[in-house]
Each structure stands twice: as structure tokens, then as C-alpha cells.
Design an enzyme around this catalytic site. Structure first.
Site, PDB file in Angstrom:
ATOM      1  N   ASN A   1      -9.445  -0.599  10.288  1.00 27.95           N
ATOM      2  CA  ASN A   1      -8.217  -0.016   9.754  1.00 27.95           C
ATOM      3  C   ASN A   1      -7.641   0.911  10.805  1.00 27.95           C
ATOM      4  O   ASN A   1      -8.192   1.967  11.089  1.00 27.95           O
ATOM      5  CB  ASN A   1      -8.513   0.767   8.475  1.00 27.95           C
TER       6      ASN A   1
ATOM      7  N   TYR B   1     -12.708   0.015  -5.631  1.00 24.22           N
ATOM      8  CA  TYR B   1     -12.156   1.218  -5.023  1.00 24.22           C
ATOM      9  C   TYR B   1     -11.659   2.186  -6.088  1.00 24.22           C
ATOM     10  O   TYR B   1     -10.824   3.034  -5.862  1.00 24.22           O
ATOM     11  CB  TYR B   1     -11.086   0.846  -3.993  1.00 24.22           C
TER      12      TYR B   1
ATOM     13  N   SER C   1      -5.468  -3.580   2.555  1.00 21.69           N
ATOM     14  CA  SER C   1      -6.307  -3.156   1.439  1.00 21.69           C
ATOM     15  C   SER C   1      -7.166  -4.314   0.964  1.00 21.69           C
ATOM     16  O   SER C   1      -7.240  -5.363   1.573  1.00 21.69           O
ATOM     17  CB  SER C   1      -5.426  -2.691   0.293  1.00 21.69           C
TER      18      SER C   1
ATOM     19  N   GLU D   1       0.819  -1.214   0.000  1.00 25.26           N
ATOM     20  CA  GLU D   1       0.000   0.000   0.000  1.00 25.26           C
ATOM     21  C   GLU D   1       0.853   1.264   0.000  1.00 25.26           C
ATOM     22  O   GLU D   1       0.386   2.342   0.351  1.00 25.26           O
ATOM     23  CB  GLU D   1      -0.941  -0.023   1.205  1.00 25.26           C
TER      24      GLU D   1
ATOM     25  N   GLY E   1      -6.914   5.337   5.324  1.00 26.83           N
ATOM     26  CA  GLY E   1      -6.383   6.183   4.257  1.00 26.83           C
ATOM     27  C   GLY E   1      -6.840   7.626   4.418  1.00 26.83           C
ATOM     28  O   GLY E   1      -7.947   7.892   4.869  1.00 26.83           O
TER      29      GLY E   1
END
Lengths: 317, 504
Positions: free
Chosen positions: A272, A216, A149, A13, A276
């Protein structure tokens, strides 16, 4: 204040992390901070010692950055850092550990079975596949245990697709989990300092439904925030997210991904620990819906990190 | 206070460049600026860099509704991110398609450029004709003559690399929805071109002799029944990118015949024809056809330098007229400076020698790769044995997705191109393109050894899960013994901490 932004790293990522980090750097700069940019590699500790930042903003995603490794180093060096501490990172990064904790806390999460590659190679786990399929049913979701991810997450619509899905998932980690598929609405809840933000709903285009990676992509998935849910549903979903956040010991911020089943009950899929923060990420979108600009969000996350560091310094021992 | 250094390093990062890389091995690179000093062209001290207001996710959603359908790409952003990681300096990348420019003598380069500066400075810095300079066309004539083709200079247009030639031809001929035919797999760089002009792309299977012309014929029949005729058939007949396979002479003749019978254009893309390491040359389609139904695309990228961005297109006059208009709209003219460079270089008359030297280098590298594949890949894998070019194509059992495999391979610091990029419909996800021109033999051997190991692991895992017959992978000891007998495997730096990660 001198703030080191840690972004990049070695995980798959990396690119997302670089985009998160770049955006955070801009926000910190416009808040008047002295920004030091660090891409963690072999020289991480040396760089931190040289630069002597007052705090570190950790914008790393995936193994290495989100799993507690970098956090451990920062804590040894006594540098306050954003996001969760080592223990919470470890719990969130491993989907299996996270699911145990979530269930323990009385929050619903889909049934699962986890295996490592050794179980197949040396213990004949293949002979148990039929039992697993019987318990969890089809379609079955197969996921690498430690990938943040959507990479490596596969649907197996029937028994024939299971071996292939397993081989794919084992490409990302030596441990994978089978998870019961929950049919329902896909939701994400950002939690900022134990307070749930407005709920984001991801509505994939029909043809991409079984392709997690495509989901995504801009224009291929529609995001709605706040999600159109009844007051009761919103309450149940936000409550599940907050309890999950607390059960895993998250701090500062985190994003909880869940499904709202057809029965109206939320089921938590994963957490998470460092969500992000890119232009297209869900967490900033939710913050914005709560009236928080990206700069304000970054300022708040940094503030929480400093407060936590002061608290732990005040504790005896 | 903000430091100006942030901006440029940030720009570098947005381009996905490894900031610490001393040299480049991946797909994307550019000039690097690694010192901590502010760059001369950075903002003055005190001026906050980069005042672009950041877009929110919602803004992007708004833009999302504006994007043309042609911007939709097959590869997911996750896969693009994965490919960006292959540019890390410690990664052995068999993913790129780079010629070995290190073997070009710098003193020759310096001498040519000096002469241009001394003798033609003003002209070399000026615009040039859209079609390209006559002198450049003479050089192109020499290159084509080396393969038995003698086009009229008026039929040639100099383009900004061969890639622009593909773009211009497609732009000239294809309306949205028009059928275009190419090989399966096809040159990965052609896929986004066909997509961006919204062609209805059909791919025809290949075997060891290149495109299955019988299947092509069947496809043309099918299209004809629906009242459709393809705008062109795109083919890389010699040492194809990505497979390395060459179209047989018999099929070449049949393809050209078919084009005449059906009045369909063939676009022959021939970047590698002169890079032959063994066997007899095959006649280019353009030569067989005489240039009536074959549009020919060439490039200096693989015989001289890709950095000069010089390619060309040869087409019949009516088509050329439109291509010239398209070129005008795109970029007015191809770089004057690099056209001068090529003219100077060709005037010395040694370009064939350089191609010969490349041939020698690449032959050795191809042999190293084939040898390493024999040693390190499991019997369930197959691969092509190209007589030239820069690539070969390996096909794994269908249960291995090479996109996922790349993620695993990157943990061992080695990269390849997942085959899915060579298809418009992602029909085959179990193949990979391997480049042998960009790395020395020892690096190639080590790279293939690492890829072989991850393939073995996945094969063994699958067979364990399904209970199929089990082929034991070679142990580390056996592998190193093979290496010892084969010799020359360099102890390349292994990734730190890979042991930990394996246990994750």
C-alpha cells in the site's frame, strides 16, 4: 508552514481517505501548521494554485489518489508531497506490476496469473482456466489488479466458484489476478523511511475467515502488535518488507502486507503506497508500537517529503 | 495557525456529506455550509478546534471488547463506505427512498407555520403529551379512514416517524433470542431494529402475491414443535419496501386468521397504502382483524413529509400501555411543532388532493422505470411491477453479487441499494432495490440505462467464462436507437475520465 491535506477523491475508498485526512489535519494543526483541506475534484489544480501550499500531505487511497495521477499534478506544480512519487505509485497500485518487481528483487510472492476482461471476451481465456487451476490449486484467491482495499477480493474454494469470483473481481477493475492461496499468518509491516516498524498480525475470527470485507471490522479481527514471532521470523519478515519497499521505489512510508507461510517463509502479497491513517489503521498502530505518536509520525512523513523534494531539486537536470 | 473553517467542514465530512452538492440525491444528507467563512457557532479565533484526543487502534480494540452483541451489524464497513459514495452529487441515485417533497407548495408551508407562530407560539414550542395531541390523532383517524379503518383514539400513539414505531413495538415485545418473523426480503430499516433487540429473526419467502402464508404456517409449526412462539410477524402488506409487491386479499385473510388461531401478533407497517397507481385497494390487515391481533403502524412521511418525523402506532390497550412507557424513556414526546403543523394542514381539508398529485407524479415515474427496464435490462433479469409505493425489486442471475455490481455501477455514476440489506442472513446477494419516487422520468431512464449496461457486461462475461449460450448485449448504437424511439433520454453529464478508468 502551509500544508494542503488531500483527502476524499473519487475512489471507492473515499470514506477511509476522509477519515485518514481528518486525523492528519488535526495532527498538522496541533504541530502548528496552517492546514488547507482539499477534496480533489475538477478544481484540484485551481485550488492548489490559489492556496499555494508549501507542501501537500496526500491522504488519498485507491485509484486516482494512490496510483500516481495526483502525484503527477503535484510534481508539475512543484509542490513537495508526502508518500511515493509517480513511478512507485504506478507500480504499487497495480498488483501485477508490483508482483513482477517483487519477484525480480528476489522476494517471495505467491504464484499468480493475471488476465484482463478482453482476454476472456476476445481471446478465449476461459479455455485456459483449467490449466490455471491446475497450476495454482484450490482454494484460489481472485483479486482485482487495481483495488487498494479488500473490496472485490474473493476466495474460490473449488472450480464451481471461479466464474462467480471472476465476475465479482471484474466489477472493480478490468484486470484481475488469480493467486495461489498461502495458508499461514497474516502480517503487515509498516516501513518508515526504509526502516521497518514492528510487525502487526491480523487474527480473523474463525467464521469470518473467508470474508475479506468483514475482516476489517472492529471486533471481528484481532490485531497484535508487535506480532509474536521468533527473532528469526521477525528478521525474515522485516527484511522482505524492506526489500519490497526498495524494489518498488517507495518513499516516505508504505505498508507491506504479507503471509508467513507454514514453512516459516514470508510471502509478500501487496504494497500500500499510501497506507490508511485512520483510528483503526495498522500503520499508525505499528508506529505507536515503535514509540512514535501520531503527531510525531505525521511530522516525520512531512519532513521526509520536504527532504526528498530538496534532494531532487539539487540534482542536475 | 489553524483556521476555524477546518472544523466545520470536517464535521460535514464525518457525516459523509458532499460539500459541493447543491441538492441531495443519496441516502444521507443535512444542512450544508459551503462558504469559507467561519461559522457563528465555531470556536473563537485562536482556539484550536476539536480537542478530542484521538483514539489509537489499540484503544478501539479495548472498546471493541465492550460493545454489546447487538451492535454487531450484517453489513461490512466496506459496504457502508460504498453506500456513502452514492451521495456524490454527480451520481444518479436510485438508492434512496425519498418522497418528492419538491411538489409540496412552499407557500402552504409558510402560511401554516406563520399561523402557528401567530396563534399558538408558546404551546407549539412546549412539550406535549407522550401519546400525542388529540388533534393529531384526529388527523391520523382521517388518514386511516381513507383506507377503511376506524381505530379508537385511545389506541393511538403519535411517534417520531414510523421508524420509531417499529423500534417501540420491538422494544416492548422482544427479549433477546425471541423469535420474530418478517418477509424475505424485508424493509431494510427494520433489520437493524430487530438486530439491536437481539431478536431471532426468521424470514418467510415472498412471491408476486406477497408473503408465502403457507410457508409462514410451516414455520410457525416448526417453531411450535420446539415450544417457541414468535413475538410478532412483521409485514409491509401493501407495495412493500423493498419489493413493491402487495399481499393478495386471500392471503391477507389467511394471515389474520392464522394470527388468531395461533395467538400471534401481526405488526402491519403501512406507509404506502394510499400511494396506489392502479388496481383496486386491498383491505388492510387491521381492518380485517379489527385490531385484536394486528398492531398497525402508519406515517405521514410518504403522504406529506418525512422531514416532520411524524408516524403512529395503533395497538390494543395493554400493549399500548407498555409502548407509552417505552416512548417516555426514548424521547418523552413527539415534536409538538410538527404536530401543530399537521393539524393546521389537515384543517384545510386538502390533504387528499396532495396525495392525488403525488400519485400522478409517481405513476409516471414508475412507468418510466418499468419501460426503461424493459429496454435496458438483459432477459436474465427479473423485476416486480408494483401497483403503488416507491420501489421495485430487480433480481439478477445468482452469479452476480449486487454489492460488487454497485462498485462497478458507481464508476458510471449510478447507484441502487444492494438487496443484501433486506435480509438478516444475507441469503440473497443478487437483487437490488430501485427507487422511482425521487427522480424525474428522464433521470430514471438514464439511471436504468447505465445500470442495464453494467449488468449486460457482467452477464456476457459470465457466459464467456462458463461457455454458456451467449446473448449479445445491444450495441451502443442499438441502445441509442432504442432511446431515440423512446425519446426523452437527457444527455446527462457523463463522468469525466471514465474512458481512462475503463482502460485501467
Amino acid at each position: 508552514m502551509r500544508v494542503a491535506v488531500l483527502a476524499g477523491g473519487r475512489s471507492l475508498e473515499r470514506q477511509v481517505s476522509l477519515r485518514s485526512g481528518a486525523r492528519v489535519e488535526d495532527a498538522l494543526a496541533s504541530l502548528g501548521h496552517d492546514v488547507v483541506q482539499i477534496d480533489p475534484g475538477g478544481d484540484l489544480v485551481r485550488r492548489l494554485k490559489e492556496e499555494r501550499p508549501d507542501a501537500a500531505f496526500v491522504a488519498l487511497h485507491g485509484p486516482g489518489g494512490e496510483d500516481g495521477t495526483v502525484q503527477e499534478l503535484l510534481e508539475i506544480l512543484g509542490i513537495p508531497h508526502t508518500g511515493p512519487g509517480v513511478a512507485a505509485c504506478v507500480r504499487c497500485m497495480d498488483k501485477v506490476v508490483a508482483k513482477h518487481e517483487i519477484r525480480q528483487a528476489g522476494v517471495a510472492t505467491p504464484d499468480w496469473v493475471a488476465f484482463n476482461a478482453t482476454a476472456f471476451r476476445e481471446l478465449g481465456a476461459a479455455d485456459a482456466l483449467e490449466d490455471i487451476e491446475g497450476q495454482l490449486g484450490f482454494p484460489l484467491v481472485v483479486k482485482p489488479a487495481a483495488q487498494g482495499s479488500s473490496l472485490g477480493v474473493k476466495f474460490a474454494p473449488s472450480r464451481d466458484e471461479v466464474p462467480e469470483a471472476l465476475v465479482a473481481a471484474f466489477s472493480y477493475d478490468d484486470r484481475v489476478l488469480f493467486e495461489r492461496y498461502v495458508n499461514g499468518r497474516e502480517l503487515a509491516v509498516g516501513v518508515l523511511d526504509t526502516e521497518p516498524l514492528p510487525i502487526v498480525e491480523a487474527i480473523p475470527k474463525q467464521e469470518d475467515f473467508f470474508n475479506f470485507e468483514a475482516r476489517y471490522e472492529i471486533g471481528r479481527t484481532t490485531y497484535v502488535c508487535p506480532a509474536e514471532l521468533s527473532g528469526e521470523e521477525t528478521g525474515a519478515v522485516q527484511d522482505a518488507a524492506r526489500r519490497t519497499y526498495e524494489a518498488l521505489g517507495c518513499s516516505g512510508f508504505a505498508r507491506v502486507d504479507l503471509m508467513l507461510g507454514e514453512d516459516g517463509a514470508p510471502q509478500v502479497l501487496e504494497v500500500n503506497a499510501i497506507p490508511g491513517l485512520t483510528d483503526t489503521s495498522l500503520f499508525p498502530q505499528a508506529a505507536e508500537a515503535a514509540g512514535l505518536s501520531f503527531e510525531e509520525l505525521v511530522a516525520r512523513i512531512l519532513e521526509l517529503a520536504l527532504a526528498r523534494s530538496r534532494e531532487s531539486a539539487a540534482l542536475p537536470g | 495557525m489553524n483556521r476555524p473553517t477546518t472544523t466545520h467542514t470536517r464535521m460535514t465530512r464525518l457525516l459523509a456529506l458532499p460539500r459541493t452538492s447543491a441538492h441531495f440525491r443519496g441516502l444521507v444528507t443535512g444542512p450544508e455550509h459551503t462558504s469559507g467563512e467561519p461559522r457563528a457557532d465555531g470556536p473563537p479565533a485562536g482556539v484550536p478546534p476539536h480537542r478530542r484526543a484521538h483514539t489509537s487502534a489499540r484503544d478501539l480494540e479495548r472498546y471493541g471488547a465492550l460493545f454489546a452483541g447487538r451492535t454487531r451489524v450484517m453489513r461490512s464497513s466496506a459496504m457502508r463506505d460504498l453506500m456513502a459514495i452514492t451521495a456524490r452529487p454527480e451520481v444518479i441515485s436510485l438508492a434512496g427512498g425519498l418522497p418528492d417533497t419538491a411538489s409540496f407548495p412552499p407557500e402552504t408551508f409558510a402560511a401554516q407555520m406563520t399561523r402557528i407562530a401567530q396563534e399558538s407560539s408558546a404551546e407549539a414550542l412546549q412539550y406535549g403529551p407522550t401519546e400525542g395531541f388529540e388533534r393529531t390523532k384526529e388527523c391520523i383517524g382521517e388518514v386511516m379512514a381513507a383506507e377503511g379503518m376506524y381505530p379508537d383514539a385511545d389506541d393511538i400513539i403519535v411517534t417520531t416517524g414510523g421508524q420509531q414505531a417499529i423500534d417501540l413495538v420491538t422494544k416492548t415485545l422482544v427479549d433477546p433470542g425471541d423469535p420474530v418473523i418478517c418477509e424475505a426480503p424485508t424493509y431494510p430499516g427494520a433489520v437493524p431494529v430487530f438486530c439491536s433487540y437481539e431478536a431471532d429473526t426468521h424470514q418467510v419467502a415472498m412471491d408476486d402475491d406477497g408473503m408465502r402464508v403457507d410457508e409462514l404456517e410451516a414455520l410457525l409449526d416448526r417453531l411450535a414443535r420446539d415450544g417457541r412462539r414468535p413475538k410478532f410477524i412483521y409485514s409491509v402488506p401493501s407495495f412493500q419496501n423493498p419489493t413493491g409487491v402487495t399481499l393478495s386479499e386471500e392471503r391477507r385473510r389467511r394471515l389474520v386468521e392464522l394470527a388468531r388461531e395461533r395467538e400471534v401478533l401481526v405488526v402491519e407497517d403501512n406507509p404506502y397504502g394510499l400511494l396506489r397507481y392502479e388496481g383496486e385497494p386491498r383491505p388492510p390487515l387491521y381492518q380485517l382483524d379489527g385490531g385484536d391481533y394486528v398492531i398497525y403502524l402508519g406515517t405521514f412521511s410518504k403522504i406529506l413529509s418525512p422531514g416532520i418525523r411524524l408516524g403512529w402506532c395503533v395497538a390494543p390497550p395493554p400493549v399500548m400501555e407498555k409502548i407509552v412507557l417505552g416512548k417516555q424513556a426514548a424521547d418523552l414526546c413527539t415534536s409538538t411543532l410538527t404536530q401543530y403543523f399537521v393539524s393546521e394542514y389537515f384543517s384545510e381539508g386538502r390533504w387528499r388532493d396532495y396525495v392525488d398529485s403525488l400519485t400522478t407524479i409517481y405513476r409516471e415515474r414508475r412507468d418510466a422505470m418499468l419501460d426503461a427496464l424493459d429496454r435496458h435490462f438483459p432477459p436474465q433479469a427479473e423485476w416486480s411491477r408494483p401497483d403503488g409505493g416507491l420501489f421495485l425489486w430487480a433480481t439478477l442471475p445468482p452469479y452476480i453479487d449486487t454489492g460488487d455490481l454497485l462498485a462497478k455501477a458507481l464508476r458510471d455514476d449510478v447507484a441502487f441499494v444492494p438487496g443484501v440489506a433486506a435480509y438478516v442472513d444475507a441469503r440473497d446477494s443478487s437483487s437490488m432495490r430501485l427507487n422511482f419516487s425521487a427522480s424525474p422520468p428522464d433521470v430514471i431512464r438514464e439511471g436504468i440505462r447505465r445500470i442495464g449496461r453494467v449488468v449486460w457486461e457482467q452477464v456476457a462475461l459470465y457466459e464467456t467464462i462458463t461457455g454458456e449460450h451467449r446473448v449479445a448485449p445491444p450495441t451502443e448504437a442499438e441502445t441509442s436507437e432504442m432511446d431515440a424511439t423512446g425519446g426523452e433520454v437527457l444527455p446527462l453529464r457523463r463522468r469525466e475520465g471514465s474512458g481512462d478508468e475503463a482502460g485501467r
